[in-house]
Design a protein around this motif. Structure first.
Motif, PDB file in Angstrom:
ATOM      1  N   LEU A 139       0.819  -1.206   0.000  1.00 58.62           N
ATOM      2  CA  LEU A 139       0.000   0.000   0.000  1.00 58.62           C
ATOM      3  C   LEU A 139       0.856   1.261   0.000  1.00 58.62           C
ATOM      4  N   ARG A 140       1.988   1.223   0.722  1.00 58.35           N
ATOM      5  CA  ARG A 140       2.859   2.401   0.782  1.00 58.35           C
ATOM      6  C   ARG A 140       3.440   2.697  -0.597  1.00 58.35           C
ATOM      7  N   ALA A 141       3.851   1.654  -1.315  1.00 61.68           N
ATOM      8  CA  ALA A 141       4.413   1.861  -2.651  1.00 61.68           C
ATOM      9  C   ALA A 141       3.369   2.452  -3.597  1.00 61.68           C
ATOM     10  N   TYR A 142       2.119   1.994  -3.483  1.00 65.69           N
ATOM     11  CA  TYR A 142       1.061   2.546  -4.345  1.00 65.69           C
ATOM     12  C   TYR A 142       0.767   3.996  -3.969  1.00 65.69           C
ATOM     13  N   HIS A 143       0.770   4.286  -2.677  1.00 66.73           N
ATOM     14  CA  HIS A 143       0.501   5.650  -2.225  1.00 66.73           C
ATOM     15  C   HIS A 143       1.579   6.616  -2.713  1.00 66.73           C
ATOM     16  N   GLU A 144       2.820   6.164  -2.736  1.00 67.41           N
ATOM     17  CA  GLU A 144       3.923   7.030  -3.152  1.00 67.41           C
ATOM     18  C   GLU A 144       4.113   7.053  -4.663  1.00 67.41           C
TER      19      GLU A 144
END
Length: 660
Positions: free
Chosen positions: A249-254
């Motif tokens: 999720l963090r990679a998608y958010h960034e």
């Protein structure tokens, strides 16, 4: 070939031996059919190859320019609504609950008038990682005009709204929700019920945004905990699976597609390492939902019907064989879809309304192929493909995104699901099939009668010819009677007028189709009776009584009584072929009511099947069947078998009315 030669051929007939199994003499014109060419021989094979190519194109993974590997992400297992499933399935079910769709159409920024489609997984990722953006998506479907007025909408055509729009009227919505919640369930108005449904959607959306609704799982221990009813959600919140999922999720958010794909691959590899069977199951389920075998089957059934219908307009042999071949191919796909559901769900094929629609269509197609094995024509596959298409269309509209939901406790017994439910559903299917053949019976005879009366008048004859050309169903009814009258399948009418003349039925053909309807009704009566008795035994074990006049029980009994009524009317001489066909069409109404209507009452012990939609479609279907029954009761002098040019011999008056 000259016109005189054709006329001489049309006048010459030979008498063939009685058709096997009927004892009826058959007459057909002697026509020197040309030797079949290569196209005639290979056309059915070409149709099967085309159907296989379509299926393979669906099975193959679709190329996409999206840098994010959303297909592999959609396969990751999560715990949602008491069942471990691919996150793609959880996203589809959540989006379906809110918008009644499995994809989302949103406007493109800085490009007025242009739209793009978001998959359910993309929408879910945006809800979790980009809430400020997802809150502007028009995801909440609202149809009630008073609720639209409450949120200040002036456009009556608009029915989807964003969380941002609803939040602007949050105070008014909360006030109305509080009032509706205090009203007793039985006293609530439609407005209050729909308003509370909207409130549930808002709560579900907020839970998704907090990631409370969906919990990642890593190993088979979580799967076993779900099976044994343990509270696994609180345990896995702090598990390595959640930590790994947060990296995704963090990679998608960034906005880092490379990191996103790498995190998804690591997470997927870890699941495969710790629980290979769980990973294989969720991967297969994601593939099953992506392929949508029942939607593909629905499309192919349309092709079957068109081939069968146009086979009566000419080139009947190759088109008829192609229709049967394509039916077999489609039935294989339909069967594979059913078997996959049984494997993934771990239960027999019928567990809810959605599954019953799929199974009813499958049974009707199987029985229609049996009819074609007996008659060697495409009449059966034409009727079976119609019913198969309609039932799969019903299933498509009943889908909630996750059609493998956990079975209710009262249904969680494979013994009775595989006996009572399956047998009584076969009774539904065969009753519908008898009704389908009866519709062909009524329309075929009436169309032939109208044609005999109008063909001598240019304008009415032209209108009938155009209708027959434009509507394949009417061409099918003409072809049905042509086959039943003993015309060979390679007979080629010289014109639409000639085709309709050729299709006028004879008394023996009426008896032949009546025999088919009678046989199917006998089978339907047996299956529905046995299924109802098995249901009573199940009820005795589950609820302590064999029969309680529950609406669902009454509906099953009505189907038995309807079929038995038709048989007794036929045995007692009260009806003949026409009356039996009209009563069988009425059986469609009884079966539809037992299948759907009793679920809309909202009372009884069969609460697992309750629903509050589709009433309009049910009433429309009932109205159409009543119209067909009225057509079947049109006086006999307008029917094709009673409208010949020759004047019949005088019949002495009868002392009592004759059966129809």
């Amino acid at each position: 070939m000259s016109r005189n030669t054709i006329d001489q051929i049309d006048k010459r007939t030979i008498h063939a031996p009685p058709r096997s199994g009927t004892g009826l003499p058959v007459e057909f014109p002697v026509m020197d059919s040309p030797r079949p060419g290569p196209l005639s021989r290979f056309f059915p094979l070409l149709i099967v190859i085309a159907g296989l190519a379509y299926i393979i194109s669906v099975l193959m993974p679709h190329d996409t320019t999206d840098p994010y590997d959303l297909q592999q992400f959609g396969q990751l297992p999560v715990l949602h609504e008491g069942r471990i499933k691919p996150i793609d399935t959880a996203a589809r079910a959540s989006l379906m609950l809110m918008s009644n769709k499995q994809t989302l159409r949103i406007p493109v920024k800085d490009k007025p008038g242009e739209f793009r489609r978001l998959s359910a997984v993309e929408w879910l990722l945006d809800v979790v990682t980009h809430p400020e953006q997802a809150d502007d998506y028009p995801v909440f479907r609202i149809d009630h005009p008073d609720i639209k007025t409450l949120i200040g909408v002036t456009d009556p055509q608009r029915n989807t709204f964003s969380l941002t729009e609803l939040s602007a009227k949050g105070h008014e919505l909360n006030e109305q929700l509080s009032r509706a919640f205090k009203v007793d369930v039985k006293q609530r108005t439609l407005y209050q019920t729909k308003l509370l449904d909207l409130g549930k959607k808002l709560i579900r959306y907020q839970a998704l945004a907090r990631f409370d609704e969906i919990v990642p799982v890593f190993d088979s221990d979580a799967h076993a905990a779900v099976i044994h009813g343990q509270d696994v959600a609180s345990q896995v919140k702090t598990s390595p699976a959640m930590a790994s999922f947060i990296e995704v999720l963090r990679a998608y958010h960034e906005g880092k597609p490379g990191d996103f794909n790498a995190s998804v691959a690591r997470h997927h590899a870890e699941v495969r390492k710790l629980a290979p069977s769980l990973a294989a199951r969720t991967d297969f389920e994601a593939f099953f939902h992506r392929v949508e075998p029942f939607y593909v089957s629905m499309v192919l059934y349309v092709g079957v019907f068109l081939l069968a219908a146009f086979s009566w307009l000419g080139w009947a042999g190759p088109l008829g064989r192609a229709a049967v071949a394509l039916t077999c191919l489609t039935l294989v796909l339909h069967t594979a879809g059913l078997a996959t559901r049984v494997y993934l769900h771990g239960h027999p094929p019928v567990t809810n309304l959605y599954a019953s629609a799929i199974f009813i269509g499958w049974v009707c197609v199987v029985l229609s192929l049996v009819v074609d094995l007996i008659w060697h024509s495409c009449i059966g596959v034409a009727v079976g493909s119609m019913i198969g298409f309609v039932t799969l269309l019903i299933a498509h509209n009943l889908s909630d995104g996750d059609n493998l939901e956990a079975v209710r406790a009262v249904l969680d017994t494979n013994l009775w699901l595989s006996t009572h439910v399956v047998v009584v559903t076969i009774g539904y299917s065969s009753t519908f099939l008898a009704g389908g053949f009866s519709i062909i019976f009524v329309l075929g005879r009436l169309i032939g009668g109208i044609w005999q009366r109008v063909k001598s008048h240019p304008m009415p004859a032209l209108v009938m010819s155009l209708i027959t050309c434009l509507v394949p169903f009417l061409s099918l009814t003409a072809g049905v009677w042509g086959f039943l009258n003993g015309r060979p399948l390679l007979y080629r009418p010289k014109s639409i007028s000639d085709m309709l003349d050729w299709a006028v039925p004879r008394p023996e053909s009426i008896r032949l189709l009546g025999r088919l309807i009678y046989g199917i009704i006998c089978f339907a009566a047996l299956a529905s009776f046995v299924g109802t008795i098995l249901g009573g035994i199940w009820a005795d074990q589950s609820w302590g009584r064999f029969w309680g006049w529950d609406p669902k029980e009454n509906g099953a009994l009505l189907i038995v009584m309807a079929n038995v009524l038709i048989l007794h009317a036929r045995w007692g001489g009260m009806v003949r072929e026409r009356g039996m066909a009209v009563l069988a069409i009425g059986g469609n109404i009884v079966t539809a009511w037992s299948w759907f209507g009793v679920n809309m009452l909202g009372v009884g012990l069969h609460s697992y099947g309750f629903m509050d939609k589709a009433l309009g479609w049910l009433l429309t279907f009932v109205g159409s069947q009543l119209i067909l029954m009225a057509i079947g009761l049109i006086p006999l002098r307008y029917w094709c078998s009673f409208s010949s040019a020759a004047t019949p011999a005088a019949v002495p008056p009868q002392a009592s009315p004759q059966p129809v």
